[in-house]
Write a protein that holds these residues in place. Sequence first.
Motif, PDB file in Angstrom:
ATOM      1  N   PRO A 645       0.836  -1.210   0.000  1.00  0.00           N
ATOM      2  CA  PRO A 645       0.000   0.000   0.000  1.00  0.00           C
ATOM      3  C   PRO A 645       0.863   1.249   0.000  1.00  0.00           C
ATOM      4  CG  PRO A 645       0.069  -0.936   2.194  1.00  0.00           C
ATOM      5  CD  PRO A 645       0.827  -1.886   1.309  1.00  0.00           C
ATOM      6  N   ALA A 646       0.374   2.285  -0.631  1.00  0.00           N
ATOM      7  CA  ALA A 646       1.138   3.532  -0.712  1.00  0.00           C
ATOM      8  C   ALA A 646       1.223   4.192   0.659  1.00  0.00           C
ATOM      9  CB  ALA A 646       0.477   4.479  -1.713  1.00  0.00           C
ATOM     10  N   GLY A 647       2.433   4.604   1.028  1.00  0.00           N
ATOM     11  CA  GLY A 647       2.637   5.357   2.260  1.00  0.00           C
ATOM     12  C   GLY A 647       2.386   4.588   3.533  1.00  0.00           C
ATOM     13  N   TRP A 648       2.462   3.261   3.470  1.00  0.00           N
ATOM     14  CA  TRP A 648       2.123   2.475   4.660  1.00  0.00           C
ATOM     15  C   TRP A 648       3.120   2.680   5.800  1.00  0.00           C
ATOM     16  CZ3 TRP A 648       4.913  -1.181   7.287  1.00  0.00           C
ATOM     17  CH2 TRP A 648       6.099  -1.612   6.686  1.00  0.00           C
ATOM     18  N   ALA A 649       4.379   3.015   5.459  1.00  0.00           N
ATOM     19  CA  ALA A 649       5.409   3.128   6.485  1.00  0.00           C
ATOM     20  C   ALA A 649       5.452   4.496   7.148  1.00  0.00           C
ATOM     21  CB  ALA A 649       6.784   2.821   5.885  1.00  0.00           C
ATOM     22  N   GLU A 650       4.569   5.405   6.745  1.00  0.00           N
ATOM     23  CA  GLU A 650       4.558   6.715   7.385  1.00  0.00           C
ATOM     24  C   GLU A 650       4.061   6.606   8.824  1.00  0.00           C
ATOM     25  OE1 GLU A 650       5.767   9.368   6.002  1.00  0.00           O
ATOM     26  OE2 GLU A 650       6.218   8.275   4.152  1.00  0.00           O
ATOM     27  N   PRO A 651       4.477   7.496   9.717  1.00  0.00           N
ATOM     28  CA  PRO A 651       4.034   7.433  11.121  1.00  0.00           C
ATOM     29  C   PRO A 651       2.518   7.423  11.264  1.00  0.00           C
ATOM     30  CG  PRO A 651       5.854   8.984  10.900  1.00  0.00           C
ATOM     31  CD  PRO A 651       5.482   8.577   9.504  1.00  0.00           C
ATOM     32  N   ALA A 652       1.813   8.152  10.394  1.00  0.00           N
ATOM     33  CA  ALA A 652       0.350   8.159  10.498  1.00  0.00           C
ATOM     34  C   ALA A 652      -0.220   6.778  10.249  1.00  0.00           C
ATOM     35  CB  ALA A 652      -0.240   9.155   9.499  1.00  0.00           C
ATOM     36  N   ALA A 653       0.384   6.041   9.336  1.00  0.00           N
ATOM     37  CA  ALA A 653      -0.082   4.676   9.078  1.00  0.00           C
ATOM     38  C   ALA A 653       0.197   3.774  10.260  1.00  0.00           C
ATOM     39  CB  ALA A 653       0.595   4.126   7.818  1.00  0.00           C
ATOM     40  N   HIS A 654       1.272   4.044  10.977  1.00  0.00           N
ATOM     41  CA  HIS A 654       1.601   3.226  12.141  1.00  0.00           C
ATOM     42  C   HIS A 654       0.552   3.352  13.230  1.00  0.00           C
ATOM     43  CE1 HIS A 654       6.144   2.396  11.486  1.00  0.00           C
ATOM     44  NE2 HIS A 654       5.448   2.267  10.376  1.00  0.00           N
ATOM     45  N   ARG A 655      -0.042   4.529  13.301  1.00  0.00           N
ATOM     46  CA  ARG A 655      -1.062   4.708  14.328  1.00  0.00           C
ATOM     47  C   ARG A 655      -2.265   3.810  14.051  1.00  0.00           C
ATOM     48  NH1 ARG A 655       0.600  10.180  14.084  1.00  0.00           N
ATOM     49  NH2 ARG A 655      -1.039  10.684  12.594  1.00  0.00           N
ATOM     50  N   ARG A 660      -2.814  -2.543   6.005  1.00  0.00           N
ATOM     51  CA  ARG A 660      -3.537  -3.384   5.055  1.00  0.00           C
ATOM     52  C   ARG A 660      -2.841  -3.400   3.702  1.00  0.00           C
ATOM     53  NH1 ARG A 660      -8.575  -4.689   6.867  1.00  0.00           N
ATOM     54  NH2 ARG A 660      -9.397  -3.471   8.595  1.00  0.00           N
ATOM     55  N   PRO A 661      -2.703  -4.564   3.086  1.00  0.00           N
ATOM     56  CA  PRO A 661      -2.122  -4.620   1.737  1.00  0.00           C
ATOM     57  C   PRO A 661      -3.031  -3.944   0.725  1.00  0.00           C
ATOM     58  CG  PRO A 661      -2.122  -6.776   2.789  1.00  0.00           C
ATOM     59  CD  PRO A 661      -2.977  -5.890   3.620  1.00  0.00           C
ATOM     60  N   ALA A 662      -2.435  -3.551  -0.382  1.00  0.00           N
ATOM     61  CA  ALA A 662      -3.215  -3.008  -1.487  1.00  0.00           C
ATOM     62  C   ALA A 662      -3.942  -4.161  -2.167  1.00  0.00           C
ATOM     63  CB  ALA A 662      -2.295  -2.294  -2.476  1.00  0.00           C
ATOM     64  N   HIS A 663      -5.247  -4.025  -2.306  1.00  0.00           N
ATOM     65  CA  HIS A 663      -6.025  -5.097  -2.930  1.00  0.00           C
ATOM     66  C   HIS A 663      -5.836  -5.053  -4.443  1.00  0.00           C
ATOM     67  CE1 HIS A 663      -8.503  -6.447   0.526  1.00  0.00           C
ATOM     68  NE2 HIS A 663      -8.101  -5.282   0.991  1.00  0.00           N
ATOM     69  N   PRO A 664      -5.551  -6.174  -5.050  1.00  0.00           N
ATOM     70  CA  PRO A 664      -5.453  -6.202  -6.519  1.00  0.00           C
ATOM     71  C   PRO A 664      -6.759  -5.714  -7.136  1.00  0.00           C
ATOM     72  CG  PRO A 664      -4.607  -8.216  -5.579  1.00  0.00           C
ATOM     73  CD  PRO A 664      -5.262  -7.467  -4.465  1.00  0.00           C
ATOM     74  N   GLY A 665      -6.654  -4.811  -8.058  1.00  0.00           N
ATOM     75  CA  GLY A 665      -7.853  -4.202  -8.614  1.00  0.00           C
ATOM     76  C   GLY A 665      -8.195  -4.707  -9.998  1.00  0.00           C
ATOM     77  N   PRO A 666      -9.254  -4.142 -10.588  1.00  0.00           N
ATOM     78  CA  PRO A 666      -9.662  -4.555 -11.935  1.00  0.00           C
ATOM     79  C   PRO A 666      -8.722  -3.967 -12.981  1.00  0.00           C
ATOM     80  CG  PRO A 666     -11.028  -2.755 -11.150  1.00  0.00           C
ATOM     81  CD  PRO A 666     -10.113  -3.112 -10.026  1.00  0.00           C
ATOM     82  N   GLY A 667      -9.053  -4.168 -14.199  1.00  0.00           N
ATOM     83  CA  GLY A 667      -8.258  -3.624 -15.296  1.00  0.00           C
ATOM     84  C   GLY A 667      -7.469  -4.672 -16.038  1.00  0.00           C
ATOM     85  N   ILE A 668      -7.491  -5.925 -15.558  1.00  0.00           N
ATOM     86  CA  ILE A 668      -6.791  -7.006 -16.264  1.00  0.00           C
ATOM     87  C   ILE A 668      -7.816  -7.735 -17.128  1.00  0.00           C
ATOM     88  CG2 ILE A 668      -5.422  -9.101 -16.010  1.00  0.00           C
ATOM     89  CD1 ILE A 668      -4.548  -8.109 -13.317  1.00  0.00           C
ATOM     90  N   GLU A 669      -7.687  -7.632 -18.406  1.00  0.00           N
ATOM     91  CA  GLU A 669      -8.601  -8.319 -19.322  1.00  0.00           C
ATOM     92  C   GLU A 669      -7.968  -9.641 -19.725  1.00  0.00           C
ATOM     93  OE1 GLU A 669      -9.712  -5.866 -22.542  1.00  0.00           O
ATOM     94  OE2 GLU A 669     -10.556  -4.268 -21.286  1.00  0.00           O
ATOM     95  N   GLY A 778      10.113  -6.718   9.611  1.00  0.00           N
ATOM     96  CA  GLY A 778      10.416  -5.985  10.837  1.00  0.00           C
ATOM     97  C   GLY A 778       9.639  -4.682  10.928  1.00  0.00           C
ATOM     98  N   GLU A 779       9.541  -3.948   9.828  1.00  0.00           N
ATOM     99  CA  GLU A 779       8.774  -2.699   9.850  1.00  0.00           C
ATOM    100  C   GLU A 779       7.306  -2.965  10.165  1.00  0.00           C
ATOM    101  OE1 GLU A 779       9.790   0.524   6.903  1.00  0.00           O
ATOM    102  OE2 GLU A 779      10.836  -1.162   5.963  1.00  0.00           O
ATOM    103  N   GLN A 780       6.756  -4.039   9.603  1.00  0.00           N
ATOM    104  CA  GLN A 780       5.364  -4.374   9.900  1.00  0.00           C
ATOM    105  C   GLN A 780       5.188  -4.725  11.374  1.00  0.00           C
ATOM    106  OE1 GLN A 780       4.731  -7.521   7.089  1.00  0.00           O
ATOM    107  NE2 GLN A 780       3.945  -6.155   5.503  1.00  0.00           N
ATOM    108  N   LEU A 781       6.119  -5.501  11.922  1.00  0.00           N
ATOM    109  CA  LEU A 781       6.029  -5.845  13.336  1.00  0.00           C
ATOM    110  C   LEU A 781       6.121  -4.601  14.209  1.00  0.00           C
ATOM    111  CD1 LEU A 781       8.237  -9.072  13.533  1.00  0.00           C
ATOM    112  CD2 LEU A 781       5.779  -8.922  13.936  1.00  0.00           C
ATOM    113  N   GLY A 782       7.039  -3.711  13.879  1.00  0.00           N
ATOM    114  CA  GLY A 782       7.173  -2.485  14.653  1.00  0.00           C
ATOM    115  C   GLY A 782       5.907  -1.646  14.618  1.00  0.00           C
ATOM    116  N   ALA A 783       5.289  -1.549  13.447  1.00  0.00           N
ATOM    117  CA  ALA A 783       4.059  -0.768  13.324  1.00  0.00           C
ATOM    118  C   ALA A 783       2.936  -1.382  14.150  1.00  0.00           C
ATOM    119  CB  ALA A 783       3.653  -0.677  11.857  1.00  0.00           C
ATOM    120  N   MET A 784       2.795  -2.712  14.091  1.00  0.00           N
ATOM    121  CA  MET A 784       1.697  -3.356  14.814  1.00  0.00           C
ATOM    122  C   MET A 784       1.940  -3.346  16.320  1.00  0.00           C
ATOM    123  SD  MET A 784       0.508  -6.485  12.351  1.00  0.00           S
ATOM    124  CE  MET A 784       2.126  -7.087  11.946  1.00  0.00           C
ATOM    125  N   LEU A 785       3.187  -3.478  16.734  1.00  0.00           N
ATOM    126  CA  LEU A 785       3.490  -3.427  18.170  1.00  0.00           C
ATOM    127  C   LEU A 785       3.232  -2.035  18.734  1.00  0.00           C
ATOM    128  CD1 LEU A 785       6.747  -5.572  18.327  1.00  0.00           C
ATOM    129  CD2 LEU A 785       4.563  -6.127  19.399  1.00  0.00           C
TER     130      LEU A 785
END
Length: 878
Positions: A645-655, A660-669, A778-785
Amino acid sequence: MTLLELVEAADCDGVIEALPGLPPEERDAECGERLFAARRARSDEWTFAQKWAWLAATLGCAISPAEAAEQLIRFRGTTTDRSGQLSGAVDVHPVAWRIELVARIRDAVPDEGYSCCFRLVEHIARGTGAPMPDRDVFLRAWLFNHFGHYRRVGSSRFDPADVERLRADPLTPVFLPLALERPGVPVRSWLLPFVQLAEDGLLERRALLRRVVAEVRQDGRVPFGHAQEWELLAPTREERAELADDLAAIVEAQLTRLHQDGTRKTTEPTRDYLRVLLADPADNVRYVRDHLALLDKSLPVAALAQEQLVEVDRVEPLEPELVSDASARILLREEKKLVRTQLSWLDRLAKGDPARADRVVLDAALAFDNREVVLQERALHVIARHLRSAGDDVLPRLRTSAARLHASLAPRAAEVLGSEEAGGTCVEALPPAPQPEPVPGPIETVVEVAQEVAVAIADDWEPIGFERALDGVVRHAALDRAGLTEALRPVARKEPRGLYGQGPYLFDVVRTLRGDEPREFALTGAIWNRYRRDEAVLSPPESMLDARMLEVLRIVESGSQPFLLATPTWSTGALDADALVERIAVFEEHGVLAAEHDFAQALLRVDPAPGERVVRAAEALRSEPGRRLARWLRGGGLPHQDSTPAGWAEPAAHRDALCRPAHPGPGIELPLPPAAGDLVGDAQRERVRCVLDPFWLAQLPHHRDEVVARDINTAFVRGWGNERFLPHLAAAGGPAGFAVHRLLAGEIGSCRPALRDLVLDSFLVLAARGQLDTGLLGEQLGAMLSGGRMKVSDVHATLQAAADTGAYRTTWSVLAAALPGLLGGDIPRDSARLLALATECAARCGATGEIPAVAEVAARKGPTQLVKSARALRDALA
């Protein structure tokens, strides 16, 4: 009013008042018969008050004492307190009649419980001079009438006035000594007044003590309150000596109960009782070996045993071998309180007797193997205080033990023991990277098909077995439908346990093949079964499976295909491109048109980069499926989509702490039917079940990250079985991106220790395959902790287990990336444990460099464990 009318009016007092004034002819046997007849006719309609009035009227009639006794004992509503109300009803009879009634009641009252006629019997005995029955049941009733039900020792409900009434009771001189002699009278139920009576001299204290001890020994059980009983009795040393054998038997019985262990609550009465029984350490010496054996039990039991050993040692010093045995059992335990107490004991021993210092410091060194750094440090302090008294002979052994100390304690150990700090790095130890295994060829006989089908229905977590069984059904339905139907007879008898997973689908295919009546909630067979589930409740993977199963039913019914195209050739669910080319060539040779969803599933499973030779072989195919396969392979198959996801590692996202991962979207034919297109199109969160299923990976074996990203709702539901999914995820193919690491991070913090090994295996397998992005994890663990989504202690337990396998460098890389997020805001509880683990891993893998967040915490003032651990890590990285 007549007696019967008074009974109907439920007027018991009126009946008793009327009886003396009635002429004898109205209280004769005939009157009694009328009362009995009324009871038989109206008993079900009468209230308790009417039945009670009837009993009073019946006793006043001229019935025999034997019959009167029978009615009294039978009447279940009668209680000890109310039976005295009937005294007026029996007073109308002659003295001889009443004396005989007492004798009848004495012989007929059951032995158990309390006499329900005590007050009435007591009234008659006092009025007629009849002897008072002294059976155990009457003794218990006598005590009950004075003191009520059992009262715990120390209860405020006890009224001293009860003792005064007992003193004034004329039965006391006879009944009180009998109560102490009769085993059937539970003296402990009324111990408090008995102790008071003993102090007043109404009964012998030693006799009471002997009786209580005998009762405890016979009973064996120790309910709450027994410890207070013993404290209330307060036996002297001489009294305990007289009862030594009985007390020894009681203590041994209670120690045996503790050897069976239990929870804090279940063992509390026994532990409290032993504490008061063994309050004198001199009495406790003989049980030292028992206490040593209890040190291996649960914390409450081990704490009691340790407490008793320490008390015994104060009076009569234990042999050094026994102290060493106790230290070996305690110092490696997780409970800090036990370990600290043991180290304090060793410290006191060496201080009191310097000659024992050599043995003490070696015993204390056993704590170097404890996981807790604070306990290792405490043991090192004990050794430092007594090393001079111990002498130089113990230094070689202490230095060997010091090699197992936490890396942060290495400088202090070198200073204390005069040895150089341990240097060098450890070689990273990872398990061999697992490789996909080839799937066996087609099933050859109908008997083997039935066996494989039975296994696949029972095990929803084995997608490859399901695919082989499904292909076997299709193959042998075309070759020998009758033989297959007969072989599948045992399989169709018992329905699967659940409604989800591929097993129930296969079960419905078997029933349809056999022509059996469809189940009420069958998952497949819409053209035959009107109870089929609404498709709106299915997730995309289940919708694809549902469409395939309907297609398989049509294939089996029509015999339109000799086998299935989508059967995997590898354990991950992958399909070799050359195998698919050969299968389509067979279809072309026999003029078979491939089923739409079977072919779509084959395209999603086929190797997207098979090599130029295989692509040319596909381009040589003449049918429409062959040409579609060639275009699919030439184009590289299904394209990958990034789940970061875009900007997930920013401090605001940590709060938010969800990451959440970016969900694969439409556009694939893609040239795929709708059900297959949903697998790779826009994710539909509201249609996802609670547990990730390995079969979903087998549907997209080269795209595990997109599988998890599309169904990420379940990745945030801890406690629903994702640990079982992780090993399949680690062994699957395709890139391991943000979604895979997010799921792994969530389960690393799982609070289920029994399933922690599955998470650890997945962690190590990804690392061994070179697919673990330690920085991302590690970054994900730090954010969730930092967001409070998991406990530090749970993450520490999993990462500690990873380090213990020898994966120090991998574990350090994860921790180094997690620490900035962990320490960047409000620092969670127990974070010092992760810092200590990071220090150990950094020292063992030779890591260097500065982590600003760690340096900031290390610069704080104060001797807290967090600050000390941060300083140790800062120094280890210097």
